[in-house]
Design a protein around this motif. Structure first.
Motif, PDB file in Angstrom:
ATOM      1  N   LEU A 724       0.829  -1.195   0.000  1.00  0.00           N
ATOM      2  CA  LEU A 724       0.000   0.000   0.000  1.00  0.00           C
ATOM      3  C   LEU A 724       0.873   1.259   0.000  1.00  0.00           C
ATOM      4  CD1 LEU A 724      -2.806   1.195   0.051  1.00  0.00           C
ATOM      5  CD2 LEU A 724      -2.779   1.029   2.552  1.00  0.00           C
ATOM      6  N   VAL A 727       1.950   2.006  -3.464  1.00  0.00           N
ATOM      7  CA  VAL A 727       0.880   2.634  -4.237  1.00  0.00           C
ATOM      8  C   VAL A 727       0.744   4.098  -3.862  1.00  0.00           C
ATOM      9  CG1 VAL A 727      -1.607   2.624  -4.699  1.00  0.00           C
ATOM     10  CG2 VAL A 727      -0.356   0.463  -4.531  1.00  0.00           C
ATOM     11  N   PHE A 759      -1.407  -6.595  -6.001  1.00  0.00           N
ATOM     12  CA  PHE A 759      -2.828  -6.604  -6.371  1.00  0.00           C
ATOM     13  C   PHE A 759      -3.408  -8.015  -6.456  1.00  0.00           C
ATOM     14  CE2 PHE A 759      -1.079  -2.657  -8.148  1.00  0.00           C
ATOM     15  CZ  PHE A 759      -1.851  -1.746  -7.435  1.00  0.00           C
ATOM     16  N   ALA A 767      -5.956  -1.530   2.644  1.00  0.00           N
ATOM     17  CA  ALA A 767      -6.440  -0.361   1.907  1.00  0.00           C
ATOM     18  C   ALA A 767      -7.725   0.183   2.514  1.00  0.00           C
ATOM     19  CB  ALA A 767      -6.654  -0.720   0.445  1.00  0.00           C
ATOM     20  N   LYS A 778      -8.127   6.587  -0.859  1.00  0.00           N
ATOM     21  CA  LYS A 778      -7.074   5.580  -1.034  1.00  0.00           C
ATOM     22  C   LYS A 778      -7.649   4.363  -1.750  1.00  0.00           C
ATOM     23  CE  LYS A 778      -3.882   7.891   1.072  1.00  0.00           C
ATOM     24  NZ  LYS A 778      -2.728   8.426   0.328  1.00  0.00           N
ATOM     25  N   SER A 779      -8.869   3.959  -1.410  1.00  0.00           N
ATOM     26  CA  SER A 779      -9.482   2.804  -2.048  1.00  0.00           C
ATOM     27  C   SER A 779      -9.649   3.044  -3.541  1.00  0.00           C
ATOM     28  CB  SER A 779     -10.846   2.509  -1.411  1.00  0.00           C
ATOM     29  OG  SER A 779     -10.683   2.217  -0.038  1.00  0.00           O
ATOM     30  N   VAL A 782      -6.304   2.797  -5.232  1.00  0.00           N
ATOM     31  CA  VAL A 782      -5.849   1.415  -5.334  1.00  0.00           C
ATOM     32  C   VAL A 782      -6.534   0.720  -6.500  1.00  0.00           C
ATOM     33  CG1 VAL A 782      -5.910  -0.841  -4.196  1.00  0.00           C
ATOM     34  CG2 VAL A 782      -5.229   1.196  -2.908  1.00  0.00           C
ATOM     35  N   ARG A 786      -4.736  -0.773  -9.719  1.00  0.00           N
ATOM     36  CA  ARG A 786      -4.836  -2.212 -10.028  1.00  0.00           C
ATOM     37  C   ARG A 786      -5.087  -2.434 -11.510  1.00  0.00           C
ATOM     38  NH1 ARG A 786      -8.486  -6.188 -10.709  1.00  0.00           N
ATOM     39  NH2 ARG A 786     -10.197  -4.691 -10.669  1.00  0.00           N
TER      40      ARG A 786
END
Length: 921
Positions: A724, A727, A759, A767, A778-779, A782, A786
């Motif tokens: 994380l 990312v 991922f 996350a 953040k989600s 992500v 991905r």
């Protein structure tokens, strides 16, 4: 040059009876007891000859053996000459030597402190003093030296400038030393009319004067020294040449004059030729005005009235040969003393002087390395130096060797040598001459010869010639010398020779490794030259697997760690760290990696060196930690002594300009890569701020740098918290860029695996919680990352897929088809040893809903199990224990799987069967 030094393979036996033993009597002779030689029964004359062939240190040891030898060791004939340049000489030493110096006539010293101690020798009959390294010499010291030694005939101090000496001291020398015949001084501030006039009045025998590189010299006053036969003002830049050339023609005995490296005018030279009746020789090397005039008019000095004018443009050997009228002298034999010694005193004295001034000027020219001198050096300068190497004058020999060491060097920093010049030395037989000089008994000559051999050996062809001529054995023996200067230059020679792979084994066989390790123990502090060279040579030798074992066997690990822990000199620390890095760089059959890690204080010292202000020290220390981190025990031990923090904290993203060198960047990332194999270390690197600098390094355009950074990020990404962070720090575009465009297959592969780790679903829980207050954003980030990652993972895997071959393999179960596919799909990269957890991660990925991840996992497992791979058997065993066979068969049969995933899974199953059958047999 194919001559080799033959090594005796057995020790000769001393047998009773006749000195000749027939073949029939060999066995009886071998059984006979050896005769013990009573050394104390040898005649005194024989013992004195033995003493004369020893250096001072060995003489002292021999004299301490018994009372009779102590008395012989004090014989006046052994103490008529004394060379203390390689030894400490202060008032205390002088008082200890005083009892033996009653008959001392010739003294050689180094340093103004040594000259200050000369009166303590109580050598009232001293005739000659030669000193160098006397930049700090004062008027008072020189005046006392002259006052205490009124019989002094020859005084030579240089080449370091005597910046503190004034005309007052020169006058004192003239007043006290009425027997003076030769005066050679370098770098005087001035020699005014009063001082030179005093020499003319009080030194009626003075025939050789050299004021080299002086600030000002009174030209007119020099004309008052009527006894003057040889004059050198080389390097003096403030002379009034109109006055000088007029005044010096009045000298009634002047034979030769040296005006090299001055701004003398062609008119002044012509005036000397025309008006100086006794003058025979004018030396004008590297005089710009004269050379320019010769370029315009080569015949400008053709009407020289029998006077010889030497320039860099003139054929020097041929010109000197004209000094021997009526004698058949070959051009390259003009410096052979047999041609003029005992035949013509004037010619002999002139040649002796000429050798000296040529050695001085050639060395100075080599040091300044003016442009436009290549033709001179290649056509005759090299040959001149080699002929001077055979001079009967010791200081000429040594200066010629120093010049040979100097004129080949193009750049001190990069240690480059001029290939043409170094080859010229070799082709003119210079290697054998230098090796012969290195084997002489004079330590000062040994050190200068070894220095020349060391510099020349940077050229690989010359290095081979040195080795072929037995140079490695000679240098190894010199490295054992108790004289630090000799040992230092010999170690430098072994350092340069050890660059060549062909010479490493020869150095080991000759005992060079043990000699180099012993040097570190012999001079443990404050001697940067010898320690840096010894450590540098050991570093080169440690790069060879077999030699590295010999280094460890000789105690090299402890010696190098001692340097890394206690030395403060940056050059020494860099080489010590490099040597430890190379010792730890070998494979499973070499246990030096563990040995370095287990040496007390080794890891702490290397971790501390990563914070050095010197880039080279930091680079080599990081490289050593990188290599050491491949051992599990070292990896944890490095972390325990603060290795993770040390490698991360000095390199925050906004300070990456502190490590501008690619080597340092690669090693810093590599050390973090190695340490991150451990779960605890990996988490610590992530939490300690290591992700951001690694991403910065991953953006580097240099393959080695972004490859190691990608490896470290791959390891970090195994853990969801780190994934994380990668990312959040913008790591996905960085890894995507490497995966799609790097020229390194290894970097592309590792970046693809890192993206797969990030991922495969394990980062989801982290996350949701997030590492910042804005978890929803953040989600979203992500999820977007991905999709980008999957796209490029798929593209990467497809680069190893050929649709036509894969379609044929899908309809065929023939082993040949799978073998062809495996060869086509191999990344041909050397991979590390994977743990059970890492293998299990890819097995679990085969069940992932994403067909892209399933294909990537099968592709990765294929790379890990290719027959013949370094760790393939180990990985196959881990897969068997993880029950991967069932999962692989399911993946190969899945209807939702891509053709690539199916084929890769089938190849992995075949590899497992191959390894299993190999283990069972």
């Amino acid at each position: 040059m194919t001559r080799r030094v033959r090594r005796r393979t057995c020790r000769e036996r001393v047998v009773r009876g006749s000195s000749r033993v027939g073949s029939a009597g060999v066995e009886d002779a071998e059984d006979a007891p050896a005769v013990e030689l009573d050394w104390k029964a040898l005649p005194d004359d024989t013992m004195l000859q033995l003493f004369q062939r020893l250096n001072y240190r060995d003489r002292a040891s021999m004299a301490a053996a018994c009372r009779a030898w102590r008395a012989l060791g004090s014989s006046p004939c052994l103490w008529s000459e004394l060379d203390l340049r390689a030894h400490r000489c202060d008032r205390e030493v002088a008082s200890l030597l005083a009892a033996r110096c009653g008959s001392l006539h010739r003294l050689r010293l180094r340093g103004h402190e040594a000259l200050e101690a000369v009166p303590g020798l109580r050598a009232r009959g001293l005739r000659e003093v030669v000193a160098d390294g006397c930049r700090g010499l004062s008027d008072a010291t020189l005046a006392v030296l002259a006052a205490r030694h009124e019989d002094l005939e020859r005084l030579q101090i240089g080449p370091d400038p005597l910046e503190r000496i004034s005309s007052d001291a020169l006058r004192q020398v003239a007043l006290c030393c009425s027997q003076l015949r030769r005066l050679r001084l370098s770098g005087l501030r001035e020699a005014d009319a009063g001082a030179v006039g005093a020499l003319a009045r009080y030194c009626p025998l003075l025939e050789d004067v050299a004021f080299l590189d002086c600030g000002s010299v009174d030209e007119t006053a020099l004309a008052g020294i009527h006894s003057l036969r040889f004059l050198s003002v080389a390097g003096c830049r403030s002379l009034k040449w109109a006055t000088a050339s007029t005044s010096w023609t009045q000298l009634p005995s002047l034979i030769a004059i040296d005006v090299s490296r001055t701004d003398v005018s062609p008119n002044a030279i012509s005036r000397l030729i025309s008006n100086a009746k006794t003058l025979k020789l004018i030396c004008t090397l590297n005089c710009i005005s004269v050379e320019q005039e010769l370029l315009q008019d080569p015949s400008v000095f053709s009407n020289s009235k029998g006077k010889l004018v030497l320039t860099v443009k003139s054929p020097i050997f041929k010109s000197i040969a004209t000094m021997f009228p009526g004698v058949d002298v070959k051009e390259h034999e003009v410096f052979n003393h047999c041609n003029w010694r005992h035949k013509d005193k004037i010619a002999g004295d002139t040649m002796t002087w000429l050798e000296w001034i040529l050695s001085q000027s050639l060395l100075r020219i080599a040091e300044s390395n003016p442009t436009g001198m290549d033709e001179f050096w290649l056509q005759q300068g090299t040959a001149l130096l080699l002929r001077l190497l055979k001079s009967s004058q010791e200081d000429v020999q040594e200066r010629a060797a120093t010049a040979l060491a100097t004129f080949v060097v193009m750049d001190d920093e990069s240690a480059n040598v001029d290939p043409a010049r170094s080859m010229a030395v070799m082709q003119n037989g210079g290697i054998r001459m230098l090796l012969d000089l290195a084997r002489c008994s004079r330590e000062s000559a040994q050190s200068e010869a070894a220095k020349a051999i060391a510099n020349l050996s940077v050229n690989t062809k010359v290095a081979k010639a040195v080795a072929d001529e037995g140079g490695i054995t000679i240098l190894t023996n010199l490295a054992k010398s108790m004289n630090r200067l000799v040992a230092e230059e010999a170690a430098g020679g072994l350092w340069n020779l050890s660059v060549g792979e062909d010479h490493k084994a020869a150095i080991a066989v000759s005992g060079g490794i043990k000699a180099l390790v012993d040097l570190i123990y012999r001079w443990p502090a404050g001697t940067d030259g010898v320690l840096e060279r010894a450590a540098g040579a050991l570093a080169n030798l440690a790069a060879d697997d077999k030699c590295s074992l010999e280094v460890a066997k000789a105690g090299g690990v402890h010696a190098l760690v001692t340097l890394a822990r206690s030395c403060k000199l940056e050059g020494v620390l860099e080489q010590a760290a490099r040597a430890l890095a190379n010792l730890a760089a070998h494979g499973d059959n070499n246990d030096n990696n563990a040995a370095v890690g287990q040496e007390a204080g080794a890891l702490e010292a290397l971790v501390q060196l990563t914070g050095s202000q010197n880039e080279g020290v930091r680079q080599e220390a990081a490289g050593a930690l990188w290599n050491l981190s491949f051992d599990d025990r070292n990896r944890e031990a490095i972390a325990a002594v603060g290795g993770v923090e040390a490698l991360v904290s000095p390199f925050p993203p906004h300070h990456l300009h502190l490590m501008p060198f690619e080597g340092l960047q690669e090693r810093a990332a590599g050390a973090l890569w190695g340490l991150s194999v451990s779960e605890a270390n990996s988490i610590a690197i992530g939490q300690g701020g290591g992700v951001a600098p690694l991403l910065t390094l991953a953006r580097s355009e240099v393959e080695d740098v972004h490859e190691t950074a990608a490896g470290a990020l791959w390891n970090l990404a195994f853990y969801s918290g780190n994934a994380l962070r990668i990312v959040e720090e913008g790591g996905v575009p960085v890894l995507v860029s490497i995966c799609s465009s790097s020229g390194s297959k290894m970097a592309r592969f590792m970046s693809a695996l890192a993206l797969a780790y990030m991922f495969d679903g394990r980062m989801g829980e982290v996350a949701l919680v997030g590492t910042s207050s804005d978890s929803s954003s953040k989600s979203v980030n992500v999820e977007g990352a991905r999709r980008i990652a999957f796209k490029h993972i798929e593209t990467f895997v497809l680069t190893f897929s050929d649709p036509q071959i894969f379609s044929m393999a899908a309809t065929s179960s023939a082993p040949a088809a799978l073998s062809q596919l495996e060869k086509h799909s191999s990344t041909n990269t050397v991979l590390t040893l994977f743990s059970g957890a890492e293998i299990g991660r890819f097995v679990a990925m085969l069940r992932n809903p994403s067909p892209i991840l399933r294909a990537c996992a099968a592709f990765a497992l294929l790379q890990f199990t290719i027959p013949g791979g370094r760790h393939a058997v180990h990985h196959a065993d881990l897969l068997q224990k993880a029950g991967a066979g069932r999962v692989l068969r399911a993946a190969a049969a899945a209807t939702t799987a891509t053709i690539e995933a199916k084929i890769f899974a089938r190849i992995v199953l075949r590899n497992l069967e191959h390894h299993q059958s190999g283990t069972s047999t």
